[in-house]
Design a protein around this motif. Sequence first.
Motif, short mmCIF file in Angstrom:
data_model
loop_
_atom_site.label_atom_id
_atom_site.label_comp_id
_atom_site.label_asym_id
_atom_site.label_seq_id
_atom_site.Cartn_x
_atom_site.Cartn_y
_atom_site.Cartn_z
N LEU A 163 0.80 -1.23 0.00
CA LEU A 163 0.00 0.00 0.00
C LEU A 163 0.84 1.28 0.00
N THR A 164 2.05 1.22 0.48
CA THR A 164 2.85 2.45 0.57
C THR A 164 4.15 2.39 -0.23
N GLU A 165 4.90 1.31 -0.07
CA GLU A 165 6.23 1.26 -0.66
C GLU A 165 6.19 0.89 -2.14
N LEU A 166 5.39 -0.09 -2.50
CA LEU A 166 5.33 -0.52 -3.90
C LEU A 166 4.85 0.58 -4.83
N PRO A 167 3.79 1.34 -4.50
CA PRO A 167 3.40 2.44 -5.39
C PRO A 167 4.50 3.46 -5.60
N ALA A 168 5.35 3.66 -4.57
CA ALA A 168 6.47 4.59 -4.73
C ALA A 168 7.61 3.97 -5.53
N ALA A 169 7.80 2.66 -5.38
CA ALA A 169 8.96 2.00 -5.99
C ALA A 169 8.77 1.73 -7.47
N LEU A 170 7.55 1.36 -7.88
CA LEU A 170 7.35 0.96 -9.28
C LEU A 170 7.62 2.08 -10.28
N PRO A 171 7.07 3.28 -10.10
CA PRO A 171 7.40 4.34 -11.05
C PRO A 171 8.89 4.66 -11.06
N ALA A 172 9.52 4.64 -9.88
CA ALA A 172 10.96 4.89 -9.83
C ALA A 172 11.73 3.80 -10.55
N ALA A 173 11.29 2.54 -10.37
CA ALA A 173 11.95 1.44 -11.06
C ALA A 173 11.81 1.55 -12.57
N LEU A 174 10.63 1.95 -13.02
CA LEU A 174 10.43 2.13 -14.46
C LEU A 174 11.26 3.30 -14.99
N SER A 175 11.42 4.33 -14.17
CA SER A 175 12.27 5.44 -14.58
C SER A 175 13.71 4.97 -14.75
N GLY A 176 14.18 4.14 -13.82
CA GLY A 176 15.53 3.57 -13.95
C GLY A 176 15.64 2.65 -15.14
N THR A 177 14.56 1.91 -15.42
CA THR A 177 14.57 1.01 -16.57
C THR A 177 14.64 1.80 -17.87
N ARG A 178 13.97 2.96 -17.91
CA ARG A 178 14.06 3.81 -19.11
C ARG A 178 15.50 4.25 -19.35
N ILE A 179 16.20 4.54 -18.28
CA ILE A 179 17.61 4.90 -18.42
C ILE A 179 18.40 3.70 -18.95
N ALA A 180 18.06 2.53 -18.42
CA ALA A 180 18.83 1.34 -18.75
C ALA A 180 18.63 0.87 -20.19
N VAL A 181 17.39 1.01 -20.73
CA VAL A 181 17.15 0.48 -22.06
C VAL A 181 17.93 1.22 -23.13
N ALA A 182 18.34 2.45 -22.80
CA ALA A 182 19.16 3.19 -23.76
C ALA A 182 20.47 2.49 -24.05
N ILE A 183 20.96 1.73 -23.07
CA ILE A 183 22.22 0.99 -23.27
C ILE A 183 22.01 -0.52 -23.30
N ALA A 184 20.76 -0.96 -23.09
CA ALA A 184 20.50 -2.40 -23.10
C ALA A 184 20.80 -3.01 -24.46
N VAL A 185 20.48 -2.27 -25.53
CA VAL A 185 20.74 -2.78 -26.88
C VAL A 185 22.24 -2.95 -27.11
N ILE A 186 23.04 -2.04 -26.54
CA ILE A 186 24.49 -2.19 -26.64
C ILE A 186 24.92 -3.49 -25.96
N GLY A 187 24.31 -3.79 -24.81
CA GLY A 187 24.60 -5.04 -24.14
C GLY A 187 24.24 -6.25 -24.98
N ALA A 188 23.11 -6.15 -25.70
CA ALA A 188 22.71 -7.26 -26.58
C ALA A 188 23.74 -7.46 -27.70
N VAL A 189 24.22 -6.36 -28.26
CA VAL A 189 25.22 -6.46 -29.32
C VAL A 189 26.49 -7.11 -28.78
N LEU A 190 26.94 -6.66 -27.61
CA LEU A 190 28.13 -7.24 -26.99
C LEU A 190 27.94 -8.72 -26.73
N ALA A 191 26.75 -9.08 -26.22
CA ALA A 191 26.48 -10.49 -25.92
C ALA A 191 26.48 -11.33 -27.19
#
Length: 249
Positions: A163-191
Motif C-alpha cells: 500500500l505504501t512502498e510498492l506504489p512509490a517503488a514501481l514508477p521509480a523502477a520504471l524510470s531507472g529502466t528507461r535509463i537502462a534500455v538506452a544501453i541495453a541494446v548495446i549489451g545485446a550487441v556485446l552479448a
Amino acid sequence: MIRRLWPPLLVVVVGLAAWQLYVETGGVDDLVLASPSQIATALWDDRSLLLDNLWVTAQEVGFGVLIALVAGLVLAVAIDSFDVLRRALYPLLVGSQAVPLVILAPLLVYWFGFGILPKLLIIALICFFPVVVTTFDGLRAVDPDLRKLMRTLDAGRWQAFRLTELPAALPAALSGTRIAVAIAVIGAVLAEQSGSTSGLGHLMLQAIPNLDTPRAYAAVVVMALFAIVLFYALGVAERRLLSYRPESS
C-alpha cells in the motif's frame, strides 16, 4: 504536436544532408562510413534479414530488462529494509559499474554456453544498476509518517509494502529502466558478438569483415529505432502508473 516534432526532424534532416554530402564528396571512404542513401537502400533490400534478427535481439533485450527490473526491485527492497545489507552491498554495486562487461562476457559464455542465458545475464547486468538506484531512492522517498501510520493501524509487512512502498517503488523502477534500455541494446550487441548465430549484433559482426558497411549501419539504425520505441513505451507505462497514484496531501 507539430511544434514538438519539427525541431528534432529539422536536426535529423540537416544532419543526414551533411552526412550524405560528406561521403559523396570523398570526405571518407564509403567502406568506412556508408552514406544515408546507401543505408536506406540496405534497410529496404535487407528488410527481411533485419526483421528476423531484430526479433532475436528484441527477445534478448525484453527478457534481460525484465530480469533486471525484478532483481532490481528485490534488491532495492532488501537494502531499504536492512541497514546491514545497504552498508555491505551498496558500495559493491557502485564498484561493479567499473568492471567492463567485455571481460565478463566470455566468462558467462564459458559457464553457460552459447544459448540465450549468457546474453540475458549481460543485458540484465547493464540494466541492473540504474534500476536498483532509482528504486531505492523511490523507497527512501516514502513519507515516514505514512509508514508510522501503517504500523499504528497494525498493518502487516506485506500490507505496508503493497500500500505504501510498492506504489512509490514501481514508477521509480520504471524510470531507472528507461535509463537502462538506452544501453541495453548495446549489451545485446556485446552479448551476441561474444557468441551467437543470430541477432543484430551477429549481423553486424558478419557484415563488417565482408565490407558490407551499409548493412552494418542498417542494423545500427534498426537497433536505435528499437531502443527509442522501448524507451517511450516505458515512459507511457510510467505515466499510467503515476496517474493511478493518489495525490499526496
